[in-house]
Design a protein around this motif. Structure first.
Motif, PDB file in Angstrom:
ATOM      1  N   ALA A  22       0.736  -1.205   0.178  1.00 53.43           N
ATOM      2  CA  ALA A  22       0.028   0.044   0.067  1.00 53.43           C
ATOM      3  C   ALA A  22       0.855   1.311   0.048  1.00 53.43           C
ATOM      4  O   ALA A  22       1.981   1.140   0.594  1.00 53.43           O
ATOM      5  N   GLY A  23       0.508   2.160  -0.645  1.00 56.83           N
ATOM      6  CA  GLY A  23       1.146   3.550  -0.758  1.00 56.83           C
ATOM      7  C   GLY A  23       1.450   4.112   0.600  1.00 56.83           C
ATOM      8  O   GLY A  23       2.484   4.790   0.806  1.00 56.83           O
ATOM      9  N   TYR A  24       0.635   3.944   1.572  1.00 58.54           N
ATOM     10  CA  TYR A  24       0.898   4.658   2.869  1.00 58.54           C
ATOM     11  C   TYR A  24       1.940   3.852   3.649  1.00 58.54           C
ATOM     12  O   TYR A  24       2.585   4.595   4.375  1.00 58.54           O
ATOM     13  N   THR A  44       4.740   5.787   2.275  1.00 53.83           N
ATOM     14  CA  THR A  44       4.625   7.108   2.795  1.00 53.83           C
ATOM     15  C   THR A  44       5.260   6.995   4.214  1.00 53.83           C
ATOM     16  O   THR A  44       6.233   8.024   4.745  1.00 53.83           O
ATOM     17  N   SER A  74       8.903   8.679   5.873  1.00 54.74           N
ATOM     18  CA  SER A  74       8.667   9.424   7.071  1.00 54.74           C
ATOM     19  C   SER A  74       9.704   9.358   8.379  1.00 54.74           C
ATOM     20  O   SER A  74       9.582   9.863   9.375  1.00 54.74           O
ATOM     21  N   GLU A 120       0.558   1.190  11.338  1.00 55.98           N
ATOM     22  CA  GLU A 120       0.195   1.363   9.916  1.00 55.98           C
ATOM     23  C   GLU A 120      -0.725   0.402   9.751  1.00 55.98           C
ATOM     24  O   GLU A 120      -1.582   0.373   9.106  1.00 55.98           O
ATOM     25  N   ASN A 143      -5.497  -1.232  10.318  1.00 53.20           N
ATOM     26  CA  ASN A 143      -6.431  -1.562   9.350  1.00 53.20           C
ATOM     27  C   ASN A 143      -6.751  -2.829   9.046  1.00 53.20           C
ATOM     28  O   ASN A 143      -7.856  -3.286   8.221  1.00 53.20           O
ATOM     29  N   GLY A 194      -3.831   5.940  -2.412  1.00 55.02           N
ATOM     30  CA  GLY A 194      -3.231   5.153  -1.449  1.00 55.02           C
ATOM     31  C   GLY A 194      -2.059   5.307  -0.531  1.00 55.02           C
ATOM     32  O   GLY A 194      -1.956   4.722   0.386  1.00 55.02           O
ATOM     33  N   ALA A 195      -1.856   6.729  -0.840  1.00 53.47           N
ATOM     34  CA  ALA A 195      -0.544   7.196  -0.065  1.00 53.47           C
ATOM     35  C   ALA A 195      -0.875   7.704   1.254  1.00 53.47           C
ATOM     36  O   ALA A 195       0.004   7.963   2.121  1.00 53.47           O
ATOM     37  N   PHE A 196      -2.306   7.764   1.764  1.00 54.54           N
ATOM     38  CA  PHE A 196      -2.708   8.126   2.978  1.00 54.54           C
ATOM     39  C   PHE A 196      -3.143   7.054   3.716  1.00 54.54           C
ATOM     40  O   PHE A 196      -3.994   6.239   3.107  1.00 54.54           O
ATOM     41  N   ASN A 197      -2.926   6.598   4.929  1.00 56.45           N
ATOM     42  CA  ASN A 197      -3.554   5.513   5.714  1.00 56.45           C
ATOM     43  C   ASN A 197      -4.937   5.793   5.875  1.00 56.45           C
ATOM     44  O   ASN A 197      -5.306   6.904   6.622  1.00 56.45           O
ATOM     45  N   PRO A 198      -5.843   4.791   5.441  1.00 58.13           N
ATOM     46  CA  PRO A 198      -7.257   5.384   5.729  1.00 58.13           C
ATOM     47  C   PRO A 198      -7.841   5.347   7.169  1.00 58.13           C
ATOM     48  O   PRO A 198      -8.889   5.846   7.521  1.00 58.13           O
ATOM     49  N   TYR A 199      -6.912   5.007   7.928  1.00 55.38           N
ATOM     50  CA  TYR A 199      -7.287   4.875   9.459  1.00 55.38           C
ATOM     51  C   TYR A 199      -7.152   6.144  10.102  1.00 55.38           C
ATOM     52  O   TYR A 199      -7.761   6.140  11.277  1.00 55.38           O
ATOM     53  N   TYR A 200      -6.185   6.761   9.593  1.00 50.88           N
ATOM     54  CA  TYR A 200      -5.648   8.122  10.382  1.00 50.88           C
ATOM     55  C   TYR A 200      -6.236   9.358   9.621  1.00 50.88           C
ATOM     56  O   TYR A 200      -6.673   9.336   8.536  1.00 50.88           O
ATOM     57  N   ARG A 235      -1.579  13.125   9.787  1.00 51.68           N
ATOM     58  CA  ARG A 235      -0.589  12.159  10.477  1.00 51.68           C
ATOM     59  C   ARG A 235       0.602  12.195   9.146  1.00 51.68           C
ATOM     60  O   ARG A 235       1.601  12.108   9.796  1.00 51.68           O
ATOM     61  N   ALA A 236       0.114  12.126   7.905  1.00 47.17           N
ATOM     62  CA  ALA A 236       1.302  12.183   7.085  1.00 47.17           C
ATOM     63  C   ALA A 236       2.322  13.216   7.202  1.00 47.17           C
ATOM     64  O   ALA A 236       3.509  13.147   6.694  1.00 47.17           O
ATOM     65  N   LEU A 267       3.910  12.983  11.276  1.00 44.43           N
ATOM     66  CA  LEU A 267       4.958  11.665  11.653  1.00 44.43           C
ATOM     67  C   LEU A 267       6.353  12.008  11.281  1.00 44.43           C
ATOM     68  O   LEU A 267       7.209  11.799  12.135  1.00 44.43           O
ATOM     69  N   MET A 321       0.585  15.937  -0.301  1.00 45.86           N
ATOM     70  CA  MET A 321       1.786  15.265  -0.460  1.00 45.86           C
ATOM     71  C   MET A 321       3.055  16.185  -0.858  1.00 45.86           C
ATOM     72  O   MET A 321       4.148  15.896  -0.117  1.00 45.86           O
TER      73      MET A 321
END
Lengths: 297, 581
Positions: free
Chosen positions: A183-185, A188, A192, A203, A207, B378-384, B388-389, B392, B441
């Motif tokens: 996954a992209g995150y 990321t 980071s 992360e 999920n 996809g680059a962001f975690n859907p949970y947060y 946060r991006a 962090l 981003m």
């Protein structure tokens, strides 16, 4: 400040409404929770009315049918069967929870490490899991359990079952993480400056939460099933009135020939409620974890 | 032939009713090609789905009429509608490459449609018709016997066209049929689609957001915005006299090669680079990458053949790496980010070999090499929540401490790319549009102010109208903050405008490299020429490519390209590309 508390209360009320609404749309989860919950509640409330010693042999007159004093009667050795049900249900559920938790913890960690790191880590973990998956679990459990026959406790029993309960979660969670790892995150988080364990726990795990809970429920019911199997063979804790041991005694002391229905029905009914409840919870959670099965958005 | 009158499609949501399509009137004559353009959420796909009666619950057609010839589509029973789909109207869904069944051969998927609509048909007849359909889209008949995973993206897309045209429908709806394909494949697929449509004589609705593609393919254009048609007309008229400001914006957002820069007010002055020491900022020394292959297995798949270059970095530059999918450009990006290890050669950052660094050194390095990824979804975690991006890395790299300072930094970064922090911070990723996320981003990169930024196709999944502003944001990173950028793309037109140096990759080899004005403005290598010819120009009078047949032209230039030696164009100070041996 009052505004903030009001807002948070409002949010709580709303999230409670949300949970209620969700349960209404997902009846199998709701019924499952009610079934398992009432079973646990029965055993919790019951423990205030009967003493644990009443579940031991010779605590009452043997082979009594149900009566106002002895609600579920007694068995041939003079155990109060109501007390056996109250304490046995809790012992069996507890055993399943311990073994299931250990299984999910160990299996989950192995699955996460295996999928996230890949390479040799993956090969070694995956190889061991595969080999152990081909071995019939009961065979191994019988050997271990018979080595500890004397002085077995329900907790030991749980640990013995946990020794093999991690295999399936490890395999399932590995498959899930393999997909999520790309996954992209995750990328990321990597750029980071997050380390591998931070990525796994902060992360990926959030999920996978519904999925992890669903596999925990599966692991619990698998552990209960394994414990019943061992106990029915007489390899369980001799001094604890678990539901499996009741089944062993009723077979051993020919409850069927003596037509002692009050001895046979309650533990089996409790087990059926437990398994059906766990199954329904699992199906309900599956819908939560797998949005493709979600009928209504 | 198709007439849509006063069509309204409503979606009930928590806060009320969303009119996804409002009062749309369209009539399409048979044999015509009509384009629907607009951003995501403008209702173009919903209109098409309404014609197919495939709108997902709880959405519904609340008003209007859809007539196909004499048939009232909305009045059909569901069985009649089932018979109408594919036989009279066929739909090529978005991302058609994922809509093939992975466990069925292509021919079986064609047979499914035939048998469903015509009842029992003999096997030899089915085979004949599926082969005919496959050959009709320019694929060899043996493809019919293959499974989807054995085909490339372009071939899968053509197989979908074969399924859609096998029953010779009256209307074909193609929903962004080429959005995931590179320009060369795009041109071939569009040619296939047009040929198939002309052979059947059906009407075609082409849904997309690329005005260049529309200019080359359609006769009439409907420009949609917020569920309404804001402008319609013959394609030539719309390009010549666009009336609605939104149409003008769409046309202006397509970059073309040559001419004025399409980036608004680019400043002339440039900040100094951020590197320290004398060593070049980034250096590739004979770097290659082979995937797979090992002790026991056969030879691996070479994604990148040895390449050497040095990016000095004392003056910030944008280096573009262009090529088709599979040309090795993304591999180069992941080698720079340290996600992958080079099979041979050494990647050096400020003179230090990235492969032998210790763990804490790698962490120090991470801060200075940042990335903007292709997929803003996809680059962001859907949970947060989205911040946060941003927060962090601030915490991990120890740039800011304390919640207040972090919040302030995040807000600053949002403002830096033209986002309103009050509307962004505290939201979940799914609440933001793709363009907003991609800008965020870029804001993240700005906040960390790295020495090197790897931007891997940063605008390919963003609506066309937002591309220019995101590229401008990137350009500002270089200009105002002195960040050197590696821009990986398949879009030569944007590379032409933003970059200082262009490397064209072809199957893992450098095909041509030099200043953009020379490489893209006057290409020498056949592969570069092919890439440039395949760009659909937003100009109705200009032919797509130099020859009438895309397939023929591609085959010819590809053959030339294979044996053509790399072309090294003029050098640009600050960037040295060594000749690969």
């Amino acid at each position: 400040m009052t505004l903030a508390t009001m807002a948070s209360e409002n949010r709580q009320a709303r999230s409670l409404d949300y949970v209620k609404g969700y349960l209404a749309r997902n009846p199998s989860l709701a019924i499952g929770i009610v079934l398992v919950g009432s079973l646990v509640l029965f055993s919790f409330v019951g423990s205030f009315f009967v003493d644990a010693r009443m579940a031991r042999p010779l605590s009452a007159a043997p082979s009594q049918p149900p009566s106002p004093e002895l609600l579920f009667g007694t068995d041939t050795q003079g155990r109060n069967l109501f007390a056996v049900l109250v304490y046995g249900t809790w012992l069996t559920v507890q055993l399943g929870l311990i073994a299931g938790a250990i299984g999910i913890l160990v299996g989950g960690s192995l699955g996460f490490m295996s999928a996230y790191f890949g390479g040799w880590t993956d090969r070694i973990i995956n190889f061991s899991t595969d080999v152990l998956l081909t071995v019939p679990a009961l065979l191994v459990l019988v050997i271990i359990a018979s080595a500890f026959r004397e002085g077995m406790t329900p907790t030991m029993m749980a640990l013995i079952i946990a020794a093999l309960a991690w295999r399936r979660p490890a395999r399932q969670i590995r498959a899930q993480v393999l997909v999520m790892r790309n996954a992209g995150y995750v990328d990321t988080a990597r750029i980071s400056g997050a380390g591998p364990f931070e990525i796994i726990f902060f992360e990926l795990v959030p999920n996978l939460m519904p999925y992890l809970v669903a596999s925990f429920v599966t692991a619990v019911s698998a552990a209960v099933l394994a414990s019943i199997g061992l106990e029915a063979m007489g390899l369980g804790p001799q001094n604890a009135p678990t539901l499996g041991m009741s089944i062993y005694y009723m077979m051993n002391f020919s409850a069927f020939l003596l037509k002692m229905w009050w001895w046979i029905i309650p533990p089996i009914a409790a087990l059926i409620i437990l398994f059906v409840g766990l199954y329904l919870i699992n199906t309900g959670l599956d819908e939560l974890a797998n949005p493709r099965l979600r009928r209504r958005a | 032939m198709l007439a849509i009158k006063d069509l309204c499609v409503d979606f009930p949501v928590m806060t009320g009713i969303v009119h996804a399509v409002a009062d749309v009137d369209i009539s399409i004559g048979s044999g015509k090609r009509v384009g629907f353009v607009g951003e995501s959420g403008s209702g173009k796909t919903t209109t098409a789905l309404a014609v197919m009666r495939m709108i997902k619950k709880p959405g519904e057609v609340s008003k209007g009429q859809i007539l196909l010839g004499e048939t009232d589509i909305l009045a059909l029973s569901s069985e009649e509608m089932r018979q109408t789909r594919l036989r009279r109207i066929s739909y090529i869904p978005q991302g058609a490459m994922n809509s093939l069944n992975p466990v069925m051969r292509i021919e079986q998927q064609i047979w499914d449609g035939i048998v469903d609509h015509e009842g029992a048909v003999s096997r030899s007849e089915l085979k004949r018709r599926s082969d005919e359909a496959i050959e009709g889209v320019g694929l060899p008949a043996r493809v019919a016997r293959m499974f989807p995973h054995e085909l490339s993206g372009g071939m899968k897309q053509r197989a979908c066209i074969a399924i859609a045209t096998a029953l010779k429908p009256e209307l074909i709806i193609a929903d962004e049929p080429t959005s995931a394909l590179d320009v060369i494949t795009q041109r071939q697929v569009m040619e296939t689609l047009e040929n198939a449509q002309e052979a059947i004589g059906s009407a075609l609705i082409l849904i997309g957001h690329d005005m260049g593609l529309m200019a080359q393919c359609v006769d009439e254009l409907m420009v949609m915005k917020d569920g309404r048609i804001v402008e319609r007309g013959a394609i030539r008229d719309i390009f010549k006299y666009p009336e609605h400001p939104y149409t003008r914006q769409l046309i202006a957002s397509v970059p073309s090669i040559g001419g004025e820069s399409f980036l608004p007010n680019v400043s002339a002055t440039t900040a100094n680079g951020q590197k320290q020491g004398d060593a070049p900022l980034l250096e590739f020394d004979g770097v290659s990458k082979v995937y797979g292959g090992g002790f026991f297995s056969k030879k691996g798949n070479t994604a990148l053949y040895p390449v050497s270059f040095a990016l000095d970095g004392s003056r910030p530059m944008i280096i573009s790496i262009v090529g088709q999918s599979g040309s090795g450009k993304s591999t180069m990006g992941s080698l720079m980010l340290g996600f992958n290890r080079a099979t041979t050669g050494v990647v050096r950052f400020e003179g230090r070999d990235m492969a032998i660094m210790k763990r804490h050194e790698v962490k120090g390095l991470r801060r200075h090499i940042q990335a903007v990824f292709q997929d803003p979804y996809g680059a962001f975690n859907p949970y947060y929540r989205v911040e946060r991006a941003l927060s962090l890395p601030l915490r991990r790299f120890g740039i800011a401490q304390g919640a207040a300072e972090i919040r302030e930094r995040c807000a600053e970064a949002c403002l830096g790319v033209g986002l309103d922090p009050a509307r962004i911070i505290g939201r979940f990723p799914h609440e933001l549009s793709g363009g907003q996320r991609q800008r965020l981003m870029v804001a993240r990169a700005l906040m960390l102010s790295p020495k090197l930024l790897v931007a891997d196709e940063p605008v390919s999944m963003v609506d066309a109208s937002l591309r220019a502003s995101i590229l401008k944001n990137l350009y500002d990173l270089k200009d105002k903050h002195g960040i050197s950028i590696v821009y990986i793309t398949h879009d030569l037109a944007t590379a032409y405008h933003v970059s200082d140096f262009v490397i064209v990759l072809h199957e893992g080899h450098v095909a041509e490299a030099g200043a953009p004005k020379e490489v893209i403005g006057d290409p020498q290598h056949p592969y570069t020429r092919l890439l440039i010819n395949s760009i659909p120009w937003p100009d109705v009078d200009r032919q797509w490519g130099t020859s009438a047949s895309a397939r023929e032209e591609t085959a010819r230039l590809m053959k030339d390209a294979r044996d053509h030696p790399p072309v090294d164009r003029s050098a640009v100070p600050g960037f040295v590309l060594a000749r690969a041996s």
